[in-house]
Design an enzyme around this catalytic site. Structure first.
Site, PDB file in Angstrom:
ATOM      1  N   GLU A 237      43.138  25.309  31.257  1.00 24.14           N
ATOM      2  CA  GLU A 237      43.302  24.820  29.880  1.00 24.14           C
ATOM      3  C   GLU A 237      44.440  25.632  29.288  1.00 24.14           C
ATOM      4  OE1 GLU A 237      41.701  22.265  28.863  1.00 24.14           O
ATOM      5  OE2 GLU A 237      40.155  22.130  30.399  1.00 24.14           O
ATOM      6  N   CYS A 271      44.938  26.800  20.520  1.00 24.69           N
ATOM      7  CA  CYS A 271      45.742  25.995  21.452  1.00 24.69           C
ATOM      8  C   CYS A 271      45.914  24.570  20.960  1.00 24.69           C
ATOM      9  CB  CYS A 271      45.084  26.007  22.826  1.00 24.69           C
ATOM     10  SG  CYS A 271      43.387  25.431  22.792  1.00 24.69           S
TER      11      CYS A 271
HETATM   12  P1  NAD Z   1      47.934  34.568  28.828  1.00 24.17           P
HETATM   13  O1  NAD Z   1      48.156  33.510  29.858  1.00 24.17           O
HETATM   14  O2  NAD Z   1      48.954  35.612  28.666  1.00 24.17           O
HETATM   15  O3  NAD Z   1      46.553  35.345  29.102  1.00 24.17           O
HETATM   16  C1  NAD Z   1      45.321  34.692  29.247  1.00 24.17           C
HETATM   17  C2  NAD Z   1      44.443  35.493  30.216  1.00 24.17           C
HETATM   18  O4  NAD Z   1      45.073  35.538  31.486  1.00 24.17           O
HETATM   19  C3  NAD Z   1      44.221  36.956  29.800  1.00 24.17           C
HETATM   20  O5  NAD Z   1      42.900  37.333  30.121  1.00 24.17           O
HETATM   21  C4  NAD Z   1      45.209  37.704  30.673  1.00 24.17           C
HETATM   22  O6  NAD Z   1      44.822  39.038  30.930  1.00 24.17           O
HETATM   23  C5  NAD Z   1      45.153  36.871  31.951  1.00 24.17           C
HETATM   24  N1  NAD Z   1      46.330  36.991  32.817  1.00 24.17           N
HETATM   25  C6  NAD Z   1      47.597  37.305  32.479  1.00 24.17           C
HETATM   26  N2  NAD Z   1      48.380  37.308  33.581  1.00 24.17           N
HETATM   27  C7  NAD Z   1      47.591  36.987  34.639  1.00 24.17           C
HETATM   28  C8  NAD Z   1      47.812  36.799  36.028  1.00 24.17           C
HETATM   29  N3  NAD Z   1      49.008  36.939  36.580  1.00 24.17           N
HETATM   30  N4  NAD Z   1      46.760  36.445  36.798  1.00 24.17           N
HETATM   31  C9  NAD Z   1      45.549  36.271  36.262  1.00 24.17           C
HETATM   32  N5  NAD Z   1      45.273  36.427  34.957  1.00 24.17           N
HETATM   33  C10 NAD Z   1      46.281  36.771  34.148  1.00 24.17           C
HETATM   34  O7  NAD Z   1      47.669  33.782  27.475  1.00 24.17           O
HETATM   35  P2  NAD Z   1      47.569  34.405  26.003  1.00 24.17           P
HETATM   36  O8  NAD Z   1      48.940  34.575  25.476  1.00 24.17           O
HETATM   37  O9  NAD Z   1      46.666  35.544  25.978  1.00 24.17           O
HETATM   38  O10 NAD Z   1      46.838  33.197  25.243  1.00 24.17           O
HETATM   39  C11 NAD Z   1      47.521  32.274  24.503  1.00 24.17           C
HETATM   40  C12 NAD Z   1      47.820  31.032  25.310  1.00 24.17           C
HETATM   41  O11 NAD Z   1      46.601  30.429  25.723  1.00 24.17           O
HETATM   42  C13 NAD Z   1      48.534  29.978  24.489  1.00 24.17           C
HETATM   43  O12 NAD Z   1      49.517  29.366  25.272  1.00 24.17           O
HETATM   44  C14 NAD Z   1      47.437  28.986  24.161  1.00 24.17           C
HETATM   45  O13 NAD Z   1      47.879  27.686  23.876  1.00 24.17           O
HETATM   46  C15 NAD Z   1      46.611  29.048  25.404  1.00 24.17           C
HETATM   47  N6  NAD Z   1      45.245  28.588  25.156  1.00 24.17           N
HETATM   48  C16 NAD Z   1      44.852  27.387  25.665  1.00 24.17           C
HETATM   49  C17 NAD Z   1      43.572  26.910  25.398  1.00 24.17           C
HETATM   50  C18 NAD Z   1      43.108  25.556  25.894  1.00 24.17           C
HETATM   51  O14 NAD Z   1      41.910  25.304  25.869  1.00 24.17           O
HETATM   52  N7  NAD Z   1      43.998  24.686  26.334  1.00 24.17           N
HETATM   53  C19 NAD Z   1      42.699  27.672  24.619  1.00 24.17           C
HETATM   54  C20 NAD Z   1      43.138  28.889  24.122  1.00 24.17           C
HETATM   55  C21 NAD Z   1      44.416  29.345  24.404  1.00 24.17           C
END
Ligand code: NAD
Length: 505
Positions: A237, A271
């Site tokens: 997501e 999001c």
């Molecule tokens: P992010 O991708 O930086 O981080 C999300 C999670 O992934 C964190 O727990 C982080 O530690 C982990 N992560 C980071 N790098 C990783 C890797 N290489 N391997 C595995 N895990 C890793 O996202 P963010 O900036 O924290 O969150 C915001 C983003 O999330 C925005 O783009 C938003 O639109 C999206 N989002 C989407 C939804 C949805 O349901 N579609 C919901 C909430 C947020």
């Protein structure tokens, strides 16, 4: 004497107040395999429990969550600095998910008979077996919803969970664990690992049977690539740049109020919140001032009462990104219609709800997700122009259409390439429709949460086909050629008779 804990510890400051909440041990990457082995032992026993037992435990969790809601709201607010109303959306959402999957898991996942190859002679049964241990990797913006809801469905399907919450929001995940165990779920059916995604992500994916990821599209792609190597499934997501279309016949006041909620809930760190609004030229002069008036009235505060409309942003990096998006757009010619500046009274990361216009392609805010309270308004001449602009993005998460003509609104909605589209609402109508699957298309995601799709994805499908009397092959007395003629006749008869006789409808 107890062995000293040699793990590195990280102290954690509350986003709302800046004061320290405590220190927690980080999980070393080398320990991840052990955590998953432990999860596998627990899962093997858990999958033996009946749906009725799982349902009773999940409804108990639901009740406990509502009983503890004030404490949960406090915790979510401390960790994220969001408004209390935004925090409450999370509690309500998790309760709804718990109730829905508690009551529907059996009908979604119970064995299902389907007509077999030869009616009466063959029976086929579809079974849904739990995948095993699910890795959940979640972001900081909805730490309760995005920690719990997807995990609850997986648990109801008979799986164990290993979750890595974002480093900014570990305590809400810990509270979920406590509530699940108080409700009577087995200890460690839901385990938490803490640390950076860049170090824990790959070992988690390598040790798991399925990955449920919520976060940015870039991280989602890296996770899907790794999971692909192991041939395990991923539900992702991801991000969005969600459009709203305001048709010429949209009711002004209702649409402006809806836009405020759609754009600025959770300070735009949502999001599915709206970051682009396409307004029909016929109502631009009436709609835009009404929207500006309402946005300027919003109260941005770091407070734990119910009065704030918006809290500050979660921290420095979000504040920096939001400020940079606005400053860059303004330096390239965008005009600020409302906000566009910090709100120091709401703490170091307070930022005003911002409306921009005259935004052009070369600006970051045009096509890239801000993930904050910044919205661009564009004037359009027709529905067709609005639809084309809404679709001109690599994202396809959420969209919104406002109109007085619901049928036309739905016609416009169907032309938007987005996994979710709301007519006369920003996001809550769709998100709250828990029986329907929700998810993104294009770079906004893979797979779905909610609905039957949101629980079946956590299972492996097995089909058992049982043949009675004689196998499906040429009998000994018949040549292969004669058998092929017989089969051709049978296939033709099937084509000629109504499909309903063969379960085809
Ligand atoms: P992010 O991708 O930086 O981080 C999300 C999670 O992934 C964190 O727990 C982080 O530690 C982990 N992560 C980071 N790098 C990783 C890797 N290489 N391997 C595995 N895990 C890793 O996202 P963010 O900036 O924290 O969150 C915001 C983003 O999330 C925005 O783009 C938003 O639109 C999206 N989002 C989407 C939804 C949805 O349901 N579609 C919901 C909430 C947020």
């Amino acid at each position: 004497m107890a062995k000293a804990d040699s793990r590195e510890r990280r102290s954690h400051a509350a986003a709302l107040t800046g004061t320290e909440m405590g220190t927690l041990p980080l999980t070393p990457a080398e320990q991840i395999a052990e955590v998953f082995d432990h999860a596998r032992d627990i899962q093997r026993r858990w999958e033996e429990t009946s749906f009725a037992t799982r349902r009773d435990l999940m409804l108990r969790f639901h009740d406990l969550l509502l009983e503890e809601r004030e404490a949960m709201l406090d915790l979510i607010q401390w960790e994220t600095a969001k408004s209390r109303a935004s925090a409450f959306e999370e509690v309500a959402d998790v309760a709804i998910n718990a109730r829905f999957y508690a009551r529907t898991a059996r009908s979604a996942l119970g064995d299902r008979r389907v007509p077999g190859a030869v009616p009466l002679l063959t029976t086929a049964t579809v079974s849904y077996h739990p995948k095993g241990v699910i890795a959940v990797i979640s972001p900081w913006n909805y730490p309760l919803t995005l920690t719990a809801s997807d995990a609850l469905a997986a648990i109801m399907a008979g799986n164990a969970i290993v979750i890595k919450p974002d480093s900014l929001t570990p305590y809400t995940a810990l509270a979920v664990k406590v509530l699940l165990e108080r409700a009577g779920f087995p200890r460690d059916l839901f385990q938490i690992v803490l640390g950076a995604g860049s170090t824990l992500g790959n070992p988690m994916i390598d040790a798991s049977d399925y990955v449920m990821f919520t976060g940015s599209s870039a991280t989602g792609a890296a996770i899907a690539e790794r999971a692909g190597r192991n041939l395990i499934g991923v539900s992702a997501e991801l991000g969005g740049k969600n459009p709203m279309i305001v048709r010429a016949d949209a009711p002004i006041a209702k649409t402006a109020a809806g836009a405020v909620k759609a754009c600025f809930s959770n300070s735009g760190q949502l999001c599915i919140s709206i970051e682009r609004i396409y307004v029909h030229t016929d109502i631009w002069d009436a709609f835009v001032p009404e929207l500006v008036r309402r946005v300027e009235k919003l109260k941005v505060r770091a407070s734990m009462d119910w009065e704030a409309d918006m809290g500050p942003l979660i921290g420095e990096s979000q504040f920096k990104k939001v400020s940079e998006h606005v400053d860059e757009a303004v330096s390239k010619g965008a005009r600020i219609l409302a906000g566009g500046k910090p709100v120091p009274e709401a703490g170091p990361f307070g930022f005003s709800p911002t409306l921009l216009t005259d935004v052009t392609e070369e600006m970051e805010v045009f096509g890239n997700e801000t993930f904050g309270p910044v919205v661009s308004l564009y004037r359009v001449e027709s529905d067709a122009e609005a639809i084309a602009a809404a679709n001109a993005t690599p994202y396809g998460l959420n969209a919104s259409v406002w109109t007085s003509d619901l049928r036309e609104g739905e016609r416009v909605a169907k032309q938007i390439r987005s996994g979710m589209v709301n007519v006369n609402d920003g996001y809550a109508a769709l998100w709250g429709s828990i029986k329907a699957p929700s998810g993104g298309v294009k770079q906004s995601g893979l797979s779905h949460r909610h609905g039957i799709e949101g629980i079946r994805k956590y299972t492996d499908i097995q089909v058992t086909a049982t043949q009675r009397i004689m196998p499906v092959m040429a009998p000994r007395f018949m040549s292969e050629k004669a058998w092929s003629r017989l089969l051709t006749g049978f296939v033709r008869v099937q084509r000629a008779l109504p499909g309903i006789l063969f379960g085809e409808k």
